[in-house]
Design an enzyme around this catalytic site. Sequence first.
Site, short mmCIF file in Angstrom:
data_model
loop_
_atom_site.label_atom_id
_atom_site.label_comp_id
_atom_site.label_asym_id
_atom_site.label_seq_id
_atom_site.Cartn_x
_atom_site.Cartn_y
_atom_site.Cartn_z
N HIS A 110 9.97 -4.30 4.52
CA HIS A 110 10.49 -3.20 4.07
C HIS A 110 10.67 -2.20 5.53
O HIS A 110 10.21 -2.55 6.61
CB HIS A 110 9.44 -1.92 3.31
CG HIS A 110 8.02 -1.76 3.84
ND1 HIS A 110 7.27 -2.73 4.20
CD2 HIS A 110 7.34 -0.78 4.22
CE1 HIS A 110 6.12 -2.11 4.62
NE2 HIS A 110 6.10 -0.87 4.71
N GLU A 159 4.00 -5.58 8.73
CA GLU A 159 2.61 -5.07 8.20
C GLU A 159 2.36 -6.49 7.86
O GLU A 159 0.97 -6.66 7.45
CB GLU A 159 2.54 -4.30 7.33
CG GLU A 159 2.66 -2.71 7.67
CD GLU A 159 2.82 -1.70 6.64
OE1 GLU A 159 2.67 -0.53 7.01
OE2 GLU A 159 2.96 -2.00 5.33
N HIS A 170 0.67 -1.35 0.02
CA HIS A 170 -0.22 0.16 0.04
C HIS A 170 0.85 1.39 -0.03
O HIS A 170 0.57 2.38 0.61
CB HIS A 170 -1.08 -0.08 1.26
CG HIS A 170 -0.26 -0.13 2.64
ND1 HIS A 170 -0.77 -0.90 3.59
CD2 HIS A 170 0.87 0.60 3.04
CE1 HIS A 170 -0.01 -0.53 4.55
NE2 HIS A 170 1.17 0.25 4.20
N HIS A 227 -1.50 4.88 9.73
CA HIS A 227 -0.28 5.38 9.93
C HIS A 227 0.11 6.53 10.68
O HIS A 227 0.75 7.47 10.52
CB HIS A 227 0.43 5.30 8.54
CG HIS A 227 0.42 4.07 7.84
ND1 HIS A 227 -0.38 3.19 7.21
CD2 HIS A 227 1.86 3.52 7.34
CE1 HIS A 227 0.19 2.30 6.70
NE2 HIS A 227 1.32 2.62 6.74
C1 DHB Z 1 6.26 3.09 2.03
C2 DHB Z 1 5.75 1.85 2.49
C3 DHB Z 1 4.63 1.79 3.37
O1 DHB Z 1 4.09 0.73 4.02
C4 DHB Z 1 4.14 3.10 4.09
O2 DHB Z 1 2.99 2.92 4.83
C5 DHB Z 1 4.51 4.49 3.67
C6 DHB Z 1 5.68 4.40 2.63
C7 DHB Z 1 7.48 3.46 1.13
O3 DHB Z 1 8.14 2.39 0.72
O4 DHB Z 1 7.60 4.35 0.77
FE FE Z 2 2.64 1.03 5.46
#
Ligand code: DHB
Ligand code: FE
Length: 281
Positions: free
Chosen positions: A192, A239, A12, A59
């Site tokens: 990530h 997540e 997302h 978030h």
């Molecule tokens: C990114 C990934 C995320 O899950 C998020 O909530 C905000 C940014 C990213 O990789 O830029």
């Molecule tokens: Fe996120």
Amino acid sequence: MAQLIGGLGTSHIPAIGNAIHKGLQNEPYWKPFFDGFPPIRHWLGEKKPDVVVMFYNDHGLNFFLDKMPTFAVGAAAQYHNADEGWGIPTLAPLAGEVDLSWHLIHTLVEQEFDVVTCQEMLVDHACTLPLKLFWPEGDCPVAVVPVCINTVQFPLPSAKRCYALGKAVGQAIQSWDSTKKVAVMASGGLSHQLDGERAGFINKAFDLQFIESLTSNPEWATQFSVHELVEKTGTQGVELLMWLAMRGALSAAAPGVRRVHSNYHIPISNTATAVMALEAV
Ligand code: DHB
Ligand code: FE
């Protein structure tokens, strides 16, 4: 009784909102990501769910660090989208499904998941972008019940607990007195990390094993503690708890799943992206 037709999952990342807005889907950077969606849209066109129960993480838009529920369920007739600071276009309000929301809330509390109920709830990119990815044309054709899982501020719920939450949600959907078709959706991940020394961290080997486990051995990831998951997938990779909840709902509703389609692409922004559809069979 309502029918749980299957589960969907997607990353997302906010930048996706700008890519859609600017029509960049066929640019070399974006194409390998967006190419994951048409086979799933085709399946959704056949199945035509009426409602999506969406596991996602807020978030910092609706809940901030001063008040952070572990699990929160939306019970609103409408959910407004707002931008929590990424500079992406906001999308039209989403329709709620209040009757299912309250049925879910009652069932979850009975089963000792003491959720926060939200009769007003702003939703961020994690709730809106997956819907736009699966239904890109016009207004969103499905109603939503947002189920928010805290992956922002410790302590986070365990993988085992999120899987169990998903199971309880699946049971609630199956016992909802309605002729509607419901899909469950996971928004987030995969690996990530956006900040700190390991910013940019991605773990392809773990992600691929996790994706495989969702079909063949859905409880595999529940062996890991949340801290182990952060170690393996990054601070935001956790997540993936949404995907476990989504899969838990399917386990409660059907003996098995059929993988309709999946795609994995590294990276979009800082994230290892995945998309998947599982049919309950
Ligand atoms: C990114 C990934 C995320 O899950 C998020 O909530 C905000 C940014 C990213 O990789 O830029
Ligand atoms: Fe996120």
